[in-house]
Design a protein around this motif. Structure first.
Motif, PDB file in Angstrom:
ATOM      1  N   VAL A 181       0.894  -1.093  -0.032  1.00 15.27           N
ATOM      2  CA  VAL A 181       0.134   0.145   0.055  1.00 15.27           C
ATOM      3  C   VAL A 181       0.910   1.136  -0.103  1.00 15.27           C
ATOM      4  O   VAL A 181       1.687   1.395   0.875  1.00 15.27           O
ATOM      5  N   VAL A 182       0.604   2.373  -0.875  1.00 13.59           N
ATOM      6  CA  VAL A 182       1.236   3.348  -1.073  1.00 13.59           C
ATOM      7  C   VAL A 182       0.440   4.638  -0.476  1.00 13.59           C
ATOM      8  O   VAL A 182      -0.827   4.599  -0.677  1.00 13.59           O
ATOM      9  N   ARG A 183       0.848   5.414   0.779  1.00 11.49           N
ATOM     10  CA  ARG A 183       0.248   6.483   1.170  1.00 11.49           C
ATOM     11  C   ARG A 183       1.132   7.920   0.953  1.00 11.49           C
ATOM     12  O   ARG A 183       2.224   7.690   1.044  1.00 11.49           O
ATOM     13  N   HIS A 184       0.474   8.889   0.591  1.00 11.55           N
ATOM     14  CA  HIS A 184       0.876  10.212   0.501  1.00 11.55           C
ATOM     15  C   HIS A 184       0.037  11.219   0.722  1.00 11.55           C
ATOM     16  O   HIS A 184      -1.159  11.420   0.158  1.00 11.55           O
ATOM     17  N   SER A 185       0.012  12.144   1.703  1.00 11.69           N
ATOM     18  CA  SER A 185      -0.596  13.023   2.127  1.00 11.69           C
ATOM     19  C   SER A 185      -2.293  12.735   2.315  1.00 11.69           C
ATOM     20  O   SER A 185      -2.856  13.616   1.740  1.00 11.69           O
ATOM     21  N   TYR A 236       3.716   0.376   2.645  1.00 12.51           N
ATOM     22  CA  TYR A 236       3.525  -0.516   3.773  1.00 12.51           C
ATOM     23  C   TYR A 236       3.627  -1.836   3.102  1.00 12.51           C
ATOM     24  O   TYR A 236       2.670  -2.315   1.925  1.00 12.51           O
ATOM     25  N   LEU A 237       4.487  -2.927   3.388  1.00 12.19           N
ATOM     26  CA  LEU A 237       4.578  -4.354   2.956  1.00 12.19           C
ATOM     27  C   LEU A 237       3.748  -5.165   3.633  1.00 12.19           C
ATOM     28  O   LEU A 237       3.372  -4.821   4.835  1.00 12.19           O
ATOM     29  N   LEU A 251       7.521  -1.037   6.785  1.00 10.68           N
ATOM     30  CA  LEU A 251       7.455   0.413   6.455  1.00 10.68           C
ATOM     31  C   LEU A 251       8.596   1.066   5.480  1.00 10.68           C
ATOM     32  O   LEU A 251       9.705   0.991   6.275  1.00 10.68           O
ATOM     33  N   VAL A 252       8.574   1.565   4.525  1.00  9.12           N
ATOM     34  CA  VAL A 252       9.698   2.209   3.788  1.00  9.12           C
ATOM     35  C   VAL A 252       9.087   3.604   3.594  1.00  9.12           C
ATOM     36  O   VAL A 252       8.047   3.976   3.029  1.00  9.12           O
ATOM     37  N   LEU A 253       9.920   4.561   4.000  1.00  7.05           N
ATOM     38  CA  LEU A 253       9.543   6.072   3.869  1.00  7.05           C
ATOM     39  C   LEU A 253      10.573   6.839   2.647  1.00  7.05           C
ATOM     40  O   LEU A 253      11.698   6.348   2.473  1.00  7.05           O
TER      41      LEU A 253
END
Length: 292
Positions: free
Chosen positions: A112-116, A146-147, A152-154
């Motif tokens: 899952v990708v999250r941005h703002s 999110y893997l 978690l990778v930032l």
């Protein structure tokens, strides 16, 4: 410009704080009023990691971090040697971000990708790599991946051109089935899997064929505000959603600043499956003045 930040081990509770203010205006047409019963709200966003919008770093010096650091409160287990994941961000024309993920021990897996406040799911290839393109909602853009193994990778990258676009994003999780529709004069825009970023349009994000898919639509237009376009959502009423109160997350981006809101959708009672519920008042009514 690219920026590679940290791999975090353990359960993903990031340094952000989830923003979930009450909706300032109703999303629904009167057909849905009958569904506002006393049953507790169903959390349709369960497939979306419980993190904040990534719009406000908790540490003012975060942008200067270039090494590896942990963002998890506790590490449940060390990362297996050779399994370190890496996220590289780069800017593209039209205030777009290209995110490249290398996760050698997460091959063919959902992430899952999250941005703002924007969320969507994607999948790594057989070699554990993936590349996704998303619109920047802030000039100081932070992206989280999110893997499936709770890692978690930032990453962070500056996108100055984000201030030259106005954007409206909406994210939802299964079992919701939605589409964003934008009517601007005689033009009708719906989600497209590709968008150059330099033009007006609606970008579709997320893979619907994954387990627990998280999908999103982002309407983007050059300028300081969204203009006079009519932005509505069309929600398909199904046996899995009828009679439930579900949530969607929306983001309004203008002048390089993003405002995130979690809003509830009361779906009509069962017996209307197959109908479409039109969500109104999605776009902010307030037009932002150009900075002096």
């Amino acid at each position: 410009m690219s920026a590679v930040l940290a791999v975090a081990v353990g359960a993903a509770h990031t340094a952000e704080t989830l923003k979930a203010p009450a909706a300032e205006h109703s999303l629904l047409l009167t057909a849905a009023e009958a569904a506002r019963d006393e049953r507790p709200a169903d959390r349709v966003a369960a497939a979306i990691p419980e993190s904040a919008s990534l719009s406000t770093p908790s540490d003012a010096g975060f942008a200067r971090v270039t090494g590896i650091t942990s963002v998890a409160a506790e590490a449940s287990a060390p990362v297996t040697e050779g399994c370190e994941a890496q996220l590289t961000l780069a800017t593209l024309p039209g205030a777009m971000i290209e995110a490249r993920l290398i996760a050698p021990c997460n091959r063919g897996e959902r992430f899952v990708v999250r941005h703002s406040g924007l969320s969507f799911s994607a999948q790594t290839k057989a070699d554990g790599q993936a590349s996704v393109v998303l619109p920047a909602l802030r000039s100081d853009a932070m992206v989280a991946v999110y893997l499936e193994d709770s890692r978690l990778v930032l990453g962070r990258v500056d996108v100055p051109d984000a201030a030259s676009y106005a954007r409206y994003a909406i994210s939802w999780a299964s079992p919701l089935e939605m589409e964003l529709r934008v009517t601007d004069g005689d033009r009708v825009l719906i989600g497209s899997p590709s968008l150059s970023g330099t033009e007006q349009g609606v970008l579709a994000l997320g893979q619907a064929n994954l387990p627990s898919p998280v999908l999103a639509r982002v309407y983007s237009v050059p300028g300081k505000d969204l203009g006079t376009a009519d932005i509505t959502g069309e929600l398909l009423i199904t046996p899995a959603t009828c009679g439930r109160t579900l949530r969607v997350e929306t983001v309004h981006s203008a002048s390089g600043i993003a405002t995130t809101t979690e809003q509830t959708v009361a779906v009509p009672l069962c017996g209307t499956a197959g109908d479409i519920l039109v969500l109104k008042n999605l776009a902010p009514g307030l037009k932002l003045a150009a900075p002096k």
